[in-house]
Design an enzyme around this catalytic site. Structure first.
Site, PDB file in Angstrom:
ATOM      1  N   LYS A 171       0.894  -1.172   0.000  1.00 15.50           N
ATOM      2  CA  LYS A 171       0.000   0.000   0.000  1.00 15.50           C
ATOM      3  C   LYS A 171       0.927   1.216   0.000  1.00 15.50           C
ATOM      4  O   LYS A 171       1.447   1.615   1.039  1.00 15.50           O
ATOM      5  CB  LYS A 171      -0.884  -0.007   1.250  1.00 15.50           C
ATOM      6  CG  LYS A 171      -2.242   0.660   1.091  1.00 15.50           C
ATOM      7  CD  LYS A 171      -2.174   2.142   0.740  1.00 15.50           C
ATOM      8  CE  LYS A 171      -1.876   3.005   1.930  1.00 15.50           C
ATOM      9  NZ  LYS A 171      -1.711   4.443   1.549  1.00 15.50           N
ATOM     10  N   GLU A 246      10.199   1.604  10.205  1.00 14.95           N
ATOM     11  CA  GLU A 246      11.207   2.598   9.805  1.00 14.95           C
ATOM     12  C   GLU A 246      10.532   3.951   9.925  1.00 14.95           C
ATOM     13  O   GLU A 246       9.725   4.328   9.075  1.00 14.95           O
ATOM     14  CB  GLU A 246      11.656   2.352   8.359  1.00 14.95           C
ATOM     15  CG  GLU A 246      12.315   1.008   8.123  1.00 14.95           C
ATOM     16  CD  GLU A 246      13.757   0.946   8.610  1.00 14.95           C
ATOM     17  OE1 GLU A 246      14.250   1.937   9.178  1.00 14.95           O
ATOM     18  OE2 GLU A 246      14.379  -0.113   8.424  1.00 14.95           O
ATOM     19  N   CYS A 280      13.797  10.927   5.911  1.00 17.02           N
ATOM     20  CA  CYS A 280      13.798  10.512   7.319  1.00 17.02           C
ATOM     21  C   CYS A 280      15.164  10.755   7.937  1.00 17.02           C
ATOM     22  O   CYS A 280      15.268  11.099   9.102  1.00 17.02           O
ATOM     23  CB  CYS A 280      13.402   9.055   7.428  1.00 17.02           C
ATOM     24  SG  CYS A 280      14.361   8.010   6.326  1.00 17.02           S
ATOM     25  N   GLU A 379      10.631  16.408  14.536  1.00 18.09           N
ATOM     26  CA  GLU A 379      10.911  16.264  13.106  1.00 18.09           C
ATOM     27  C   GLU A 379      10.052  17.255  12.322  1.00 18.09           C
ATOM     28  O   GLU A 379       8.827  17.254  12.448  1.00 18.09           O
ATOM     29  CB  GLU A 379      10.597  14.838  12.658  1.00 18.09           C
ATOM     30  CG  GLU A 379      10.964  14.599  11.211  1.00 18.09           C
ATOM     31  CD  GLU A 379      10.635  13.186  10.746  1.00 18.09           C
ATOM     32  OE1 GLU A 379       9.512  12.728  11.002  1.00 18.09           O
ATOM     33  OE2 GLU A 379      11.509  12.558  10.119  1.00 18.09           O
TER      34      GLU A 379
HETATM   35  P1  NAD Z   1       2.545   8.675   7.263  1.00 17.07           P
HETATM   36  O1  NAD Z   1       2.842   7.930   8.506  1.00 17.07           O
HETATM   37  O2  NAD Z   1       1.531   9.729   7.305  1.00 17.07           O
HETATM   38  O3  NAD Z   1       2.073   7.677   6.102  1.00 17.07           O
HETATM   39  C1  NAD Z   1       2.865   6.572   5.722  1.00 17.07           C
HETATM   40  C2  NAD Z   1       1.961   5.525   5.093  1.00 17.07           C
HETATM   41  O4  NAD Z   1       1.060   5.036   6.086  1.00 17.07           O
HETATM   42  C3  NAD Z   1       1.094   6.037   3.939  1.00 17.07           C
HETATM   43  O5  NAD Z   1       1.045   5.043   2.929  1.00 17.07           O
HETATM   44  C4  NAD Z   1      -0.275   6.184   4.598  1.00 17.07           C
HETATM   45  O6  NAD Z   1      -1.340   6.061   3.676  1.00 17.07           O
HETATM   46  C5  NAD Z   1      -0.262   5.034   5.580  1.00 17.07           C
HETATM   47  N1  NAD Z   1      -1.195   5.149   6.700  1.00 17.07           N
HETATM   48  C6  NAD Z   1      -1.690   6.282   7.273  1.00 17.07           C
HETATM   49  N2  NAD Z   1      -2.542   5.962   8.271  1.00 17.07           N
HETATM   50  C7  NAD Z   1      -2.570   4.599   8.352  1.00 17.07           C
HETATM   51  C8  NAD Z   1      -3.246   3.673   9.194  1.00 17.07           C
HETATM   52  N3  NAD Z   1      -4.065   4.071  10.160  1.00 17.07           N
HETATM   53  N4  NAD Z   1      -3.014   2.356   9.002  1.00 17.07           N
HETATM   54  C9  NAD Z   1      -2.167   1.934   8.040  1.00 17.07           C
HETATM   55  N5  NAD Z   1      -1.518   2.757   7.200  1.00 17.07           N
HETATM   56  C10 NAD Z   1      -1.712   4.087   7.354  1.00 17.07           C
HETATM   57  O7  NAD Z   1       3.965   9.199   6.756  1.00 17.07           O
HETATM   58  P2  NAD Z   1       4.260  10.147   5.522  1.00 17.07           P
HETATM   59  O8  NAD Z   1       3.715  11.481   5.860  1.00 17.07           O
HETATM   60  O9  NAD Z   1       3.844   9.483   4.253  1.00 17.07           O
HETATM   61  O10 NAD Z   1       5.865  10.171   5.552  1.00 17.07           O
HETATM   62  C11 NAD Z   1       6.559  10.987   6.407  1.00 17.07           C
HETATM   63  C12 NAD Z   1       7.090  10.246   7.613  1.00 17.07           C
HETATM   64  O11 NAD Z   1       7.749   9.052   7.207  1.00 17.07           O
HETATM   65  C13 NAD Z   1       8.141  11.025   8.356  1.00 17.07           C
HETATM   66  O12 NAD Z   1       7.961  10.903   9.745  1.00 17.07           O
HETATM   67  C14 NAD Z   1       9.439  10.362   7.929  1.00 17.07           C
HETATM   68  O13 NAD Z   1      10.512  10.549   8.784  1.00 17.07           O
HETATM   69  C15 NAD Z   1       9.020   8.961   7.818  1.00 17.07           C
HETATM   70  N6  NAD Z   1       9.949   8.189   6.970  1.00 17.07           N
HETATM   71  C16 NAD Z   1      10.814   7.321   7.566  1.00 17.07           C
HETATM   72  C17 NAD Z   1      11.724   6.612   6.807  1.00 17.07           C
HETATM   73  C18 NAD Z   1      12.703   5.644   7.449  1.00 17.07           C
HETATM   74  O14 NAD Z   1      13.274   4.840   6.747  1.00 17.07           O
HETATM   75  N7  NAD Z   1      12.939   5.667   8.739  1.00 17.07           N
HETATM   76  C19 NAD Z   1      11.745   6.787   5.433  1.00 17.07           C
HETATM   77  C20 NAD Z   1      10.854   7.680   4.856  1.00 17.07           C
HETATM   78  C21 NAD Z   1       9.953   8.376   5.647  1.00 17.07           C
END
Ligand code: NAD
Length: 478
Positions: A171, A246, A280, A379
């Site tokens: 997803k 992650e 990230c 962050e």
């Molecule tokens: P997010 O947590 O809002 O969304 C990530 C994914 O989760 C999306 O596909 C979203 O549709 C899904 N999602 C949202 N609510 C959900 C739920 N209730 N159940 C299941 N899935 C759900 O994150 P974002 O805004 O897309 O990305 C930014 C964040 O990601 C930042 O905090 C960043 O640091 C982190 N990030 C971490 C890494 C790493 O490797 N550590 C890499 C990239 C991004």
């Protein structure tokens, strides 16, 4: 009009509903994706399970590896087209998008080559016993990914799962899923059997939540925010599933007074402007020894002033942010810091000629940021850098470890003993010495501690993450 990829076929949402795809550089829609439902997720999980029981489950490790190697070649053959798609979907500069596609190909190459090299062990035990330890795929793996590096994340998360023989259901983010879909077409062309890889688009609370709650998945890996990561881990815990998280970061540079300041300054700028800070592992805290604080922050400020946010084709230091909510969130951090009287040491600019509807924020450097201010702890996920002075080695370590996060860090010093002492004392998953690799190479195990998550992706270690270990103890008689 994009579609889900389920069981080797392109299908629309069972609900018939779609979501718009916006161009971050203009704010205007240019495509649609299906708004996935629990029924779509169920179809994808069933297809994955069938693939595990069928042709995919019967393939040898070498055959799986060859498919991934073919994928790598096909990705490179369509490099420019895929980079353009990625840049359109995420707003990132073309050179960054080109790099991301090359990295996606490299993941396929690395894990394609590694697929048949995950050996088990033979253990010495009692006489008359033969004991082996084997790695076996979990089965159906669920992957939930963010929007910042969709093609790279596909390579990082899905490819090692396939290399080890799992069948994957992905997803991707509702804000960026076009390149993962394009990579499904490439996987099919490379010979991946139907159902081994499935992608369901849609919203997190709908399709994402339905995937993590599905009763027939065996493993969950999530990359995204700590808030959603906690929700995902709770859903996984309901079924006692293994969960790799992650999450975010607040990664520091620790710059000591004996560092090569010219070299350091260049890395510092890149580490926060890359992908408009939406990384990230962005270097978002600049910790500088007090004796060189003024000199070094002035050096960084001068370069910072020259940074420019522009369109993908202008190919400047960074592009727009992903959407309006993210633009407002980042601007909120900037406005609150200004209102609190934190000095702005430098600000870049947005390029002339960009579309007024684009989600741009000019890179900005604040300092000295008080140690308890949100800019020092939270962050931002935007091109906002917080500079802070430290006194000595012990103070630097304490300050670096003072956030809830622990993803990566960089130590800048010529003192060899200090390089090792500080690297060992930092609470995080990767430390760079006199360098910085936001994201790093595919060969390097990557992941966090504390609120940055747990489990490791990348490198050979990721193959073990996607496998369960079985010990077979055989009595073979005297
Ligand atoms: P997010 O947590 O809002 O969304 C990530 C994914 O989760 C999306 O596909 C979203 O549709 C899904 N999602 C949202 N609510 C959900 C739920 N209730 N159940 C299941 N899935 C759900 O994150 P974002 O805004 O897309 O990305 C930014 C964040 O990601 C930042 O905090 C960043 O640091 C982190 N990030 C971490 C890494 C790493 O490797 N550590 C890499 C990239 C991004």
């Amino acid at each position: 009009m994009a579609q889900h990829f389920i069981g080797g076929r392109w299908v629309g949402a069972s609900s018939g509903q779609t979501l718009p795809v916006l161009d971050p550089a203009t704010g205007e829609p240019f495509d649609t994706i299906p708004r996935g439902t629990a029924a779509d997720i169920d179809a994808a999980v069933r297809a994955a399970r069938a693939a595990r029981r069928g042709a995919w489950g019967r393939m040898t490790a070498a055959e799986r590896g060859r498919i991934l190697l073919r994928m790598s070649a096909l990705i490179l053959a369509r490099h420019e087209e895929l980079a353009r798609l990625e840049a359109h979907d995420t707003g990132k500069p073309m050179s960054q998008a080109r790099n991301d596609i090359a990295v996606a190909a490299r993941y396929c190459e690395f894990y394609g080559g590694a697929a048949d090299k995950l050996h088990g062990e033979h253990l010495p035990y009692l006489n008359d016993f033969h004991v082996v330890v084997v790695h076996e795929p979990y089965g159906v793996t669920a992957h939930i990914l963010p929007w910042n590096y969709p093609a790279q994340m596909f390579g990082r998360s899905v490819v090692p799962a396939l290399a080890t023989g799992n069948a994957a259901v992905l997803k991707p983010s509702e804000d960026a899923c076009l390149s993962p879909l394009a990579l499904c077409g490439i996987a099919q062309e490379a010979g991946l059997p139907d159902g081994a890889l499935n992608v369901v688009c849609g919203l997190g609370e709908e399709a994402g939540a339905a995937l993590t709650r599905h009763g027939d998945i065996d493993f969950v890996t999530f990359t995204g925010s700590p808030e959603v990561g906690t929700i995902v881990q709770k859903a996984a815990a309901e079924r006692t599933l293994k969960c790799v998280l992650e999450l975010g970061g607040k990664s520091p540079h620790l710059v000591f007074d004996d560092a090569d300041l010219e070299r350091t300054a260049g890395f510092v700028i890149k580490a926060i402007t890359q992908n408009a800070g939406q990384t990230c592992s962005a270097g978002s805290r600049l910790l500088v020894q007090r004796s060189i604080y003024d000199e070094f922050t002035a050096m960084v400020a001068e370069r910072f002033r020259a940074t420019v946010a522009g369109t993908p084709d202008q190919d400047r230091d960074c592009g727009p942010l992903i959407n309006q909510a993210q633009q407002r969130r980042v601007q909120g951090f900037v406005d609150r810091a200004r209102a609190a009287g934190i000095p702005v040491l430098a600000q870049g600019r947005v390029a002339e000629g960009v579309h007024p509807g684009g989600f741009y924020v000019a890179p900005i450097l604040f300092g000295a940021v008080p140690r308890t201010h949100e800019l020092a702890c939270d962050e931002v996920f935007g091109p906002v850098l917080a500079a802070m002075p430290f006194e000595d080695e012990a103070d630097a370590i304490e300050l670096a470890n003072a956030t809830d996060y622990g993803l990566i860090a960089a130590v800048w010093t010529r003192d060899g003993g200090r390089q090792t002492r500080v690297a060992r004392a930092l609470q995080c998953g990767q430390v760079y010495v006199n360098s910085y690799g936001a994201g790093g190479g595919v060969e390097l195990p990557f992941g966090g501690v504390k609120k940055s998550g747990h489990g490791r992706e990348k490198g050979f270690l990721a193959l073990q993450e996607f496998c369960t270990v079985k010990t077979i103890v055989q009595y073979h008689g005297a």
